[in-house]
Design a protein around this motif. Structure first.
Motif, PDB file in Angstrom:
ATOM      1  N   VAL A 153       7.011   2.247   5.951  1.00 42.92           N
ATOM      2  CA  VAL A 153       8.267   1.624   5.505  1.00 42.92           C
ATOM      3  C   VAL A 153       8.174   1.295   4.012  1.00 42.92           C
ATOM      4  O   VAL A 153       9.120   1.549   3.250  1.00 42.92           O
ATOM      5  CB  VAL A 153       8.584   0.364   6.328  1.00 42.92           C
ATOM      6  CG1 VAL A 153       9.773  -0.382   5.733  1.00 42.92           C
ATOM      7  CG2 VAL A 153       8.878   0.737   7.770  1.00 42.92           C
ATOM      8  N   GLY A 154       7.036   0.759   3.599  1.00 44.78           N
ATOM      9  CA  GLY A 154       6.864   0.444   2.179  1.00 44.78           C
ATOM     10  C   GLY A 154       7.011   1.675   1.301  1.00 44.78           C
ATOM     11  O   GLY A 154       7.616   1.636   0.232  1.00 44.78           O
ATOM     12  N   LEU A 155       6.469   2.794   1.809  1.00 43.02           N
ATOM     13  CA  LEU A 155       6.555   4.050   1.061  1.00 43.02           C
ATOM     14  C   LEU A 155       8.004   4.513   0.936  1.00 43.02           C
ATOM     15  O   LEU A 155       8.446   4.958  -0.122  1.00 43.02           O
ATOM     16  CB  LEU A 155       5.698   5.106   1.772  1.00 43.02           C
ATOM     17  CG  LEU A 155       5.591   6.503   1.173  1.00 43.02           C
ATOM     18  CD1 LEU A 155       5.103   6.466  -0.249  1.00 43.02           C
ATOM     19  CD2 LEU A 155       4.636   7.351   2.004  1.00 43.02           C
ATOM     20  N   LEU A 156       8.740   4.409   2.036  1.00 44.96           N
ATOM     21  CA  LEU A 156      10.122   4.906   2.042  1.00 44.96           C
ATOM     22  C   LEU A 156      11.111   3.927   1.413  1.00 44.96           C
ATOM     23  O   LEU A 156      12.196   4.319   0.965  1.00 44.96           O
ATOM     24  CB  LEU A 156      10.556   5.203   3.483  1.00 44.96           C
ATOM     25  CG  LEU A 156      11.212   6.540   3.708  1.00 44.96           C
ATOM     26  CD1 LEU A 156      12.166   6.864   2.553  1.00 44.96           C
ATOM     27  CD2 LEU A 156      10.199   7.652   3.752  1.00 44.96           C
ATOM     28  N   ALA A 157      10.747   2.634   1.412  1.00 38.09           N
ATOM     29  CA  ALA A 157      11.723   1.627   0.978  1.00 38.09           C
ATOM     30  C   ALA A 157      12.129   1.809  -0.475  1.00 38.09           C
ATOM     31  O   ALA A 157      13.243   1.450  -0.868  1.00 38.09           O
ATOM     32  CB  ALA A 157      11.145   0.226   1.194  1.00 38.09           C
ATOM     33  N   ILE A 158      11.221   2.392  -1.272  1.00 37.81           N
ATOM     34  CA  ILE A 158      11.570   2.583  -2.684  1.00 37.81           C
ATOM     35  C   ILE A 158      12.277   3.916  -2.907  1.00 37.81           C
ATOM     36  O   ILE A 158      12.393   4.387  -4.042  1.00 37.81           O
ATOM     37  CB  ILE A 158      10.314   2.501  -3.582  1.00 37.81           C
ATOM     38  CG1 ILE A 158       9.269   3.515  -3.107  1.00 37.81           C
ATOM     39  CG2 ILE A 158       9.730   1.096  -3.594  1.00 37.81           C
ATOM     40  CD1 ILE A 158       8.217   3.784  -4.146  1.00 37.81           C
ATOM     41  N   ALA A 159      12.781   4.502  -1.816  1.00 35.63           N
ATOM     42  CA  ALA A 159      13.425   5.819  -1.935  1.00 35.63           C
ATOM     43  C   ALA A 159      14.580   5.797  -2.924  1.00 35.63           C
ATOM     44  O   ALA A 159      14.831   6.797  -3.613  1.00 35.63           O
ATOM     45  CB  ALA A 159      13.915   6.294  -0.570  1.00 35.63           C
ATOM     46  N   GLY A 160      15.293   4.647  -3.017  1.00 36.08           N
ATOM     47  CA  GLY A 160      16.462   4.574  -3.905  1.00 36.08           C
ATOM     48  C   GLY A 160      16.146   5.023  -5.318  1.00 36.08           C
ATOM     49  O   GLY A 160      16.854   5.859  -5.894  1.00 36.08           O
ATOM     50  N   ALA A 175       7.141  11.589   5.468  1.00 36.49           N
ATOM     51  CA  ALA A 175       7.498  12.168   6.765  1.00 36.49           C
ATOM     52  C   ALA A 175       6.288  12.208   7.685  1.00 36.49           C
ATOM     53  O   ALA A 175       6.386  11.919   8.881  1.00 36.49           O
ATOM     54  CB  ALA A 175       8.051  13.576   6.569  1.00 36.49           C
ATOM     55  N   ALA A 176       5.134  12.549   7.127  1.00 34.19           N
ATOM     56  CA  ALA A 176       3.931  12.642   7.945  1.00 34.19           C
ATOM     57  C   ALA A 176       3.596  11.291   8.564  1.00 34.19           C
ATOM     58  O   ALA A 176       3.317  11.184   9.763  1.00 34.19           O
ATOM     59  CB  ALA A 176       2.768  13.148   7.094  1.00 34.19           C
ATOM     60  N   LEU A 177       3.638  10.238   7.740  1.00 37.41           N
ATOM     61  CA  LEU A 177       3.313   8.908   8.257  1.00 37.41           C
ATOM     62  C   LEU A 177       4.357   8.449   9.276  1.00 37.41           C
ATOM     63  O   LEU A 177       4.016   7.926  10.343  1.00 37.41           O
ATOM     64  CB  LEU A 177       3.215   7.914   7.108  1.00 37.41           C
ATOM     65  CG  LEU A 177       1.940   8.033   6.273  1.00 37.41           C
ATOM     66  CD1 LEU A 177       2.024   7.164   5.038  1.00 37.41           C
ATOM     67  CD2 LEU A 177       0.712   7.652   7.104  1.00 37.41           C
ATOM     68  N   ALA A 178       5.644   8.647   8.952  1.00 43.65           N
ATOM     69  CA  ALA A 178       6.698   8.230   9.869  1.00 43.65           C
ATOM     70  C   ALA A 178       6.570   8.966  11.198  1.00 43.65           C
ATOM     71  O   ALA A 178       6.708   8.367  12.275  1.00 43.65           O
ATOM     72  CB  ALA A 178       8.064   8.481   9.245  1.00 43.65           C
ATOM     73  N   ALA A 179       6.284  10.263  11.120  1.00 40.27           N
ATOM     74  CA  ALA A 179       6.171  11.051  12.336  1.00 40.27           C
ATOM     75  C   ALA A 179       4.987  10.583  13.180  1.00 40.27           C
ATOM     76  O   ALA A 179       5.078  10.501  14.409  1.00 40.27           O
ATOM     77  CB  ALA A 179       6.014  12.528  11.983  1.00 40.27           C
ATOM     78  N   LEU A 180       3.871  10.237  12.524  1.00 37.82           N
ATOM     79  CA  LEU A 180       2.710   9.734  13.259  1.00 37.82           C
ATOM     80  C   LEU A 180       3.044   8.457  14.006  1.00 37.82           C
ATOM     81  O   LEU A 180       2.713   8.286  15.179  1.00 37.82           O
ATOM     82  CB  LEU A 180       1.561   9.452  12.284  1.00 37.82           C
ATOM     83  CG  LEU A 180       0.614  10.598  12.005  1.00 37.82           C
ATOM     84  CD1 LEU A 180      -0.385  10.201  10.939  1.00 37.82           C
ATOM     85  CD2 LEU A 180      -0.115  10.989  13.283  1.00 37.82           C
ATOM     86  N   LEU A 194       0.841  -1.198   0.000  1.00 36.95           N
ATOM     87  CA  LEU A 194       0.000   0.000   0.000  1.00 36.95           C
ATOM     88  C   LEU A 194       0.876   1.247   0.000  1.00 36.95           C
ATOM     89  O   LEU A 194       0.672   2.182  -0.784  1.00 36.95           O
ATOM     90  CB  LEU A 194      -0.907  -0.015   1.238  1.00 36.95           C
ATOM     91  CG  LEU A 194      -1.774   1.219   1.471  1.00 36.95           C
ATOM     92  CD1 LEU A 194      -2.853   1.303   0.422  1.00 36.95           C
ATOM     93  CD2 LEU A 194      -2.403   1.194   2.861  1.00 36.95           C
ATOM     94  N   GLY A 195       1.893   1.243   0.892  1.00 36.46           N
ATOM     95  CA  GLY A 195       2.807   2.382   0.948  1.00 36.46           C
ATOM     96  C   GLY A 195       3.518   2.598  -0.373  1.00 36.46           C
ATOM     97  O   GLY A 195       3.582   3.722  -0.893  1.00 36.46           O
ATOM     98  N   ALA A 196       4.054   1.486  -0.925  1.00 38.93           N
ATOM     99  CA  ALA A 196       4.829   1.612  -2.168  1.00 38.93           C
ATOM    100  C   ALA A 196       3.953   2.098  -3.316  1.00 38.93           C
ATOM    101  O   ALA A 196       4.383   2.894  -4.154  1.00 38.93           O
ATOM    102  CB  ALA A 196       5.473   0.280  -2.522  1.00 38.93           C
ATOM    103  N   VAL A 197       2.705   1.635  -3.324  1.00 40.58           N
ATOM    104  CA  VAL A 197       1.828   1.939  -4.456  1.00 40.58           C
ATOM    105  C   VAL A 197       1.318   3.375  -4.421  1.00 40.58           C
ATOM    106  O   VAL A 197       1.084   3.988  -5.469  1.00 40.58           O
ATOM    107  CB  VAL A 197       0.661   0.922  -4.497  1.00 40.58           C
ATOM    108  CG1 VAL A 197      -0.414   1.387  -5.423  1.00 40.58           C
ATOM    109  CG2 VAL A 197       1.195  -0.433  -4.935  1.00 40.58           C
TER     110      VAL A 197
END
Lengths: 719, 719
Positions: free
Chosen positions: B424-431, B485-490, B330-333
């Motif tokens: 994490v899924g959202l951030l994992a594709i940061a590369g 950032a918003a999700l991580a901060a939450l 969900l995060g990645a998508v």
């Protein structure tokens, strides 16, 4: 018959009579030459036409809402109709307040101009101040009359359920004000922008030049936006703040003495205002601002003295009396503090505005960046004052008052009642603040009349001085209004939470005490419903601000097209040979402004209701908090940045730098600031209060729906 | 030896080696003519000088903080020093990330320019993309290495208390990033503004003209601001998001499989990124943007497939495995969704930016008003995505995972763990996102080299296309970074709350379960401490934004003076007869930017600590919430308004309207947008996370102090 509400009625009635007396005095002044009267009439006609069309558009919405309230709220009550009645009367009051403000200002403009021409500064100041006092006194008096009267009648015929209809009064008032602020704000700034862009920049004719087809619309705008909108705003703030405090006292089950104490504070401050408005020195005036400040400070000093004297008449313990007087005085005393802070950031006597003017030497962009920075930082000390008042009044209330029910939360609620009294103290002196404020638009209009009627230069100098002071009082009043709105909204919000808990106890047929602790933990900031609600609240504020800002641009575009068309098709206008078609521009501005104000207004009603009914009351609580936390600083930012840009331009002009690049850059700042300070910024005030009052009115219905959906204890996302 | 963290180490190490291989490839490309190398070197030297001075200034603060952490936090632990160590290593990692980004970009610029000259679009795209990949891969790899390594070591030597030191890694990372964002942001925009104001407007020479004494400082600024700052930002987001999820799992007492699952998600996404960066088509490229999009979408698709396959290797139940994969996916998508939304509001292919360009026909003021409105409304759909992800991932976690402790709040925390996985899924594709993003500054720099080295027009056309796509990826990455950032901060915020409750149980020697319900009700939004805290949080955001905006203006003023002085005293410069003194401008920009970044940075550290220690942890909770609720939308507003103004100017230029009044008005918007999108806006991201990580590190110390002051259960204002 309870004595104090009757005193409230009497003081309110006297205030109204006194306002009428002042109005007669103003209207008996010489309205000037035929030309002045003609211009004045054109403006008055346009403004009246706009207001009536706005009221007509609004009344459809109001009827629908009144019916919704009747069926969703009133049907569950023993005496149906009271809530809907409160709503309608509150709404009509806002309309009346707006009309009154508009009426007085438009009638006074030519008379102030004439006074400046015949009697100089002293006479002009006297006429414009008294015109302002008509408005200040009549608004406060009508509000006090309504509250005292409704309290008397409602608590008599429906002793068990009189409080929600009282808040409905506030809902009606704030809703109509919201629409008036938005519609009027769009109208005034679009007309101003449109007239300036074609007139000043393209055609190179001065401001308020009668050849400009947009000039009447521009002046009409000042009246429907700044005057009618502001009058409704103050009336609404007054009603909401006082009814919020009364509603809280009702929820807490405080004795009648406390409820009447709130009405007493409001009545005594109005009494002090009668004295204050007469303390303006008008003979040999060098600096009119210091005269005005003296009148305001005197009113506050007299109010504080009356609070301490009057609080002992309530039959409370000494501690309680002292605490009531102290918290109310705290509110009254911080008013000038907020005013001073706003003045520091928005007046050209201090460094922030001068820095903006300095940046105008570089480029318009640096003017915008610096001014925006000033707006941001100006919010910080005002927010500090708000939390200081909250903290101190809470501490006083916590230790001085007793709340019998609500178990371990009794003292907490006693503290919040302290804050409620502080907010009433702050708002109670609104009469004198508004007198000083509405004197601004009167002078502004007078200035326009002087220009358009071609009166001599020295008359313009007098009205110019009055106008510039009016700008200061206008800016500082906004800071005052926002601070009071923040406190009132906080109080109302907490009252709402306990109203919901009481409703839950009633619907679930459980004792309140057993529900209390659990319900309070349900509005913890870690509840996902609350978090999601908070972001929805922010989204409302952002959507609303964006729409209102955009509406100004869109409406101005149409006005620009129309003025260009008139200049193009009828070249005689610019050569003074043809009369421009003022009415068409007025008509376009009216139509567009009304077209733009419905969507943002509906969002403010529909989104909280959907959130509350579908996601549960916890999400609604988050929504209100989110809107409050993001809306209050944003209102301060927009109002103060706008004021600072405006005065930076004036500062550049004062140095005789008109028509330079520096002036051009400063004008860009002023133009950006216009919708900031007169459209989007001031609309946030009623917006925050609509969210609260709307929720109070529908609180029981929402709880019922939540119980039916089995989410009353958990919210949509189980917590 | 746990297998998965070792896999994380191996993939991280492989990623680093792969990045080195790509770096060698890039560095082996032809660096162009002597002149190109000379310019490239001057920029690199200036950037390195700035970074080292910034690091020197910062290191004093870091040493003080490390000592404070050692004494206030570590001394109460069995194995002292770990938290301080984590903090220092995290901080050094940010510095390294910044340096690395700067190194790669400055070395690649002349090579991309040369590739454009010799091989055209395909070759230039390949070199710049690989340069971007060096950065994307090395940042993600270093972050993964650090997290896996520290987790392995800490959980082995301090099995009872390894989690806080892991968050300290995030604190160090976000704090250094905050300063780099602020300092670099001030530097880059002040240099840009200063060079443009004198060069373009006063002297009438083009952008990037070598006669402008500010031109090197301007290009240095791009590297220390956009590149080093952005690199540090992404590294920091990665560290904070992943450690936040691990920290939450630790607090919840989840089995090792879940903790390792988090590392696995990060590792698999990095693996997918290795494939993704190689999927860029560079042969016969017509539209480079679609090539880039294809690489990104492929990476996401492969990641999702790997998530579903990999989650079954953790030895969890089928439901749990599916839920882990689903939330991470969900995060990645949603990443491309946020990217699309940002693209809609900031690219000139859609109506919002075109409307701004249209308003430029009227005046600079309407450009500002309309662009600001676009920024405001753009926040609404992004916020909607954030709350949708929160809601859906919470629901999945709530039903799929089990948390044994925390009584009735166990399922709630299971839900939040679902949200943690989504973040994490959202951030994992940061590369891959960073590869696409850092390709922007590389092209931008290459563009500068092409201009200054006087390469032919058709070379400029190639780098111009790459640069404009770089602008799009840059803008959209900001939206992505803010949402994550918003999700991580939450997630971190909720973990913090339960860490505090655990600490209270430990200090008060009471069972956690008996404290839980009461503690949660203590962070109810009706608690005056929470409300006051929330307003303090907003005040921090407003103060911070105002200071950083103002700093750009102040620094630019000094640079303007210096450039004017050089033109005045050495008239030979403009006639190509004298070399301007680039170094002096670089020096002034460096000194001022560093002078301006301390105060706002200190406020972010000191105010939350004072609030927590003096007013209690409840107020601190309110502070974090207030900053989050007001900071996230403000970051979106500033980033997107800035991007929209930038592209509105480009759109006007594309229509061949340079040097018209319309273009001038659009330039004003662009100039205002610069510090919005590159200084104040991006600083809000690390700011929000500093508040969280700082609080986690000092949580136990704050609880101890609150207990000593007898306010741990009530807060300063009794509730």
């Amino acid at each position: 018959m309870p004595v104090i509400p009757v005193i409230g009625l009497l003081i309110g009635a006297f205030g109204l009579l006194y306002a009428l007396y002042l109005a007669r005095w103003v209207l008996r002044q010489d309205p000037g030459t035929d030309k002045m009267r003609f211009i004045s009439n054109a403006i008055a006609t346009g403004a009246r036409a706009y207001l009536f069309r706005q009221y007509k558009t609004l009344s459809i919405l109001l009827v629908i809402l009144a019916i919704a309230i009747f069926f969703a709220v009133d049907m569950t009550r023993r005496l149906p109709g009271l809530t809907a009645l409160g709503f309608v009367v509150g709404a009509l009051g806002s309309m009346l307040a707006g009309y009154l403000g508009m009426y007085v200002t438009t009638r006074s403009a030519s008379r102030v101009a004439q006074a400046a021409a015949s009697g100089g500064m002293g006479k002009a100041l006297q006429v414009s101040w008294r015109a302002g006092a008509v408005m200040g006194l009549s608004l406060a008096s009508v509000a006090l009359l309504l509250i005292s009267g409704f309290y008397l009648v409602f608590s008599w015929i429906a002793p068990e359920e009189w409080a929600t209809p009282l808040v409905a009064l506030g809902f009606g008032a704030s809703l109509v004000t919201l629409f008036m602020r938005v519609g009027g704000g769009i109208y005034t700034k679009a007309a101003d922008l449109g007239a300036d862009l074609v007139g000043k920049i393209e055609a190179g004719i001065p401001e308020d030049d009668p050849r400009n087809p947009g000039v009447i619309a521009d002046n009409v705008g000042d009246n429907v936006g700044d005057v009618a909108g502001m009058a409704a705003d103050v009336y609404e703030s007054y009603i909401v703040t006082v009814t919020a405090a009364i509603f809280l006292a009702y929820i807490l089950g405080l004795s009648t003495a406390f409820i009447e104490g709130i009405i007493l504070i409001a009545s005594l401050a109005l009494l002090a205002t009668f004295v204050g408005v007469n303390l303006l020195r008008t003979k040999n005036v060098k600096n009119p601002m210091s005269s005005i400040s003296f009148a305001i400070y005197s009113t506050i000093a007299i109010s504080v003295a009356l609070f301490f004297a009057g609080s002992f008449a309530l039959g409370l313990s000494t501690t309680e009396s002292l605490a009531m007087a102290a918290t109310a005085s705290l509110g009254a005393v911080v008013a000038p503090l907020v005013v001073k802070i706003t003045d520091y950031y928005t007046s050209y006597n201090y460094s922030p505005v001068r820095q903006i003017a300095e940046q105008a030497k570089i480029s318009p962009a640096t003017v915008i960046i610096t001014g925006y920075g000033v707006g941001l930082i100006s919010a910080v000390p005002v927010l500090f004052v708000i939390i200081a008042v909250l903290g101190v009044s809470y501490a006083i209330g916590f230790f001085a008052f007793q709340v019998a029910s609500f178990g371990s939360y009794g003292q907490y609620l006693a503290g919040i009642f302290g804050t409620a009294l502080a907010s009433v103290g702050l708002l109670a002196i609104a009469g004198i603040i508004i007198t000083a404020d509405s004197y601004g638009p009167v002078s502004d209009n007078a200035n326009g009349v002087v220009e358009m009627a071609g009166l001599p230069e020295q008359v313009r100098e007098v009205t110019d001085v009055l106008d510039s002071i009016g700008n200061t009082t206008k800016a500082t009043t906004k800071g005052y209004a926002i601070a009071s709105a923040a406190l009132a909204a906080l109080v109302l919000f907490i009252a709402l939470m306990f109203e919901i808990m009481k409703s839950m106890a009633r619907v679930l047929q459980q004792p309140l005490t057993s529900l209390l602790a659990d319900s309070i933990s349900k509005i913890s900031i870690i509840n996902p419903n609350v978090l999601i609600g908070a972001f929805i609240g922010v989204m409302i504020v952002y959507f609303f601000t964006s729409r209102t800002l955009g509406a100004v641009g869109r409406t101005a575009m149409e006005i620009v097209e129309e003025i260009r068309r008139q200049f193009r098709e009828r070249p005689g206008i610019l050569e003074w040979k043809e009369q421009p078609d003022y009415a068409r521009v007025v008509d376009i501005a009216t139509r567009r402004a009304l077209g733009e104000f419905l969507l943002p207004g509906l969002v403010v009603i529909v989104v909280p209701l959907v959130t509350g009914f579908v996601m549960g009351w916890q999400a609604l609580a988050g929504l209100i908090m989110g809107a409050l936390v993001s809306g209050v600083p944003r209102a301060l930012l927009m109002a103060n940045a706008g004021g600072a840009w405006d005065n930076a331009k004036k500062y550049v002009e004062l140095q005789g730098l008109k028509k330079t690049e520096q002036h051009k850059a400063a004008v860009v700042g002023d133009t950006v600031g216009d919708p900031f300070k007169d459209t989007s910024g001031p609309s946030l005030n009623p917006l925050i209060k609509v969210l609260n009052t709307l929720s109070v009115v529908f609180a029981f219905a929402i709880v019922l729906a939540n119980v039916h959906m089995h989410i009353v204890l958990t919210g949509l996302f189980p917590f």
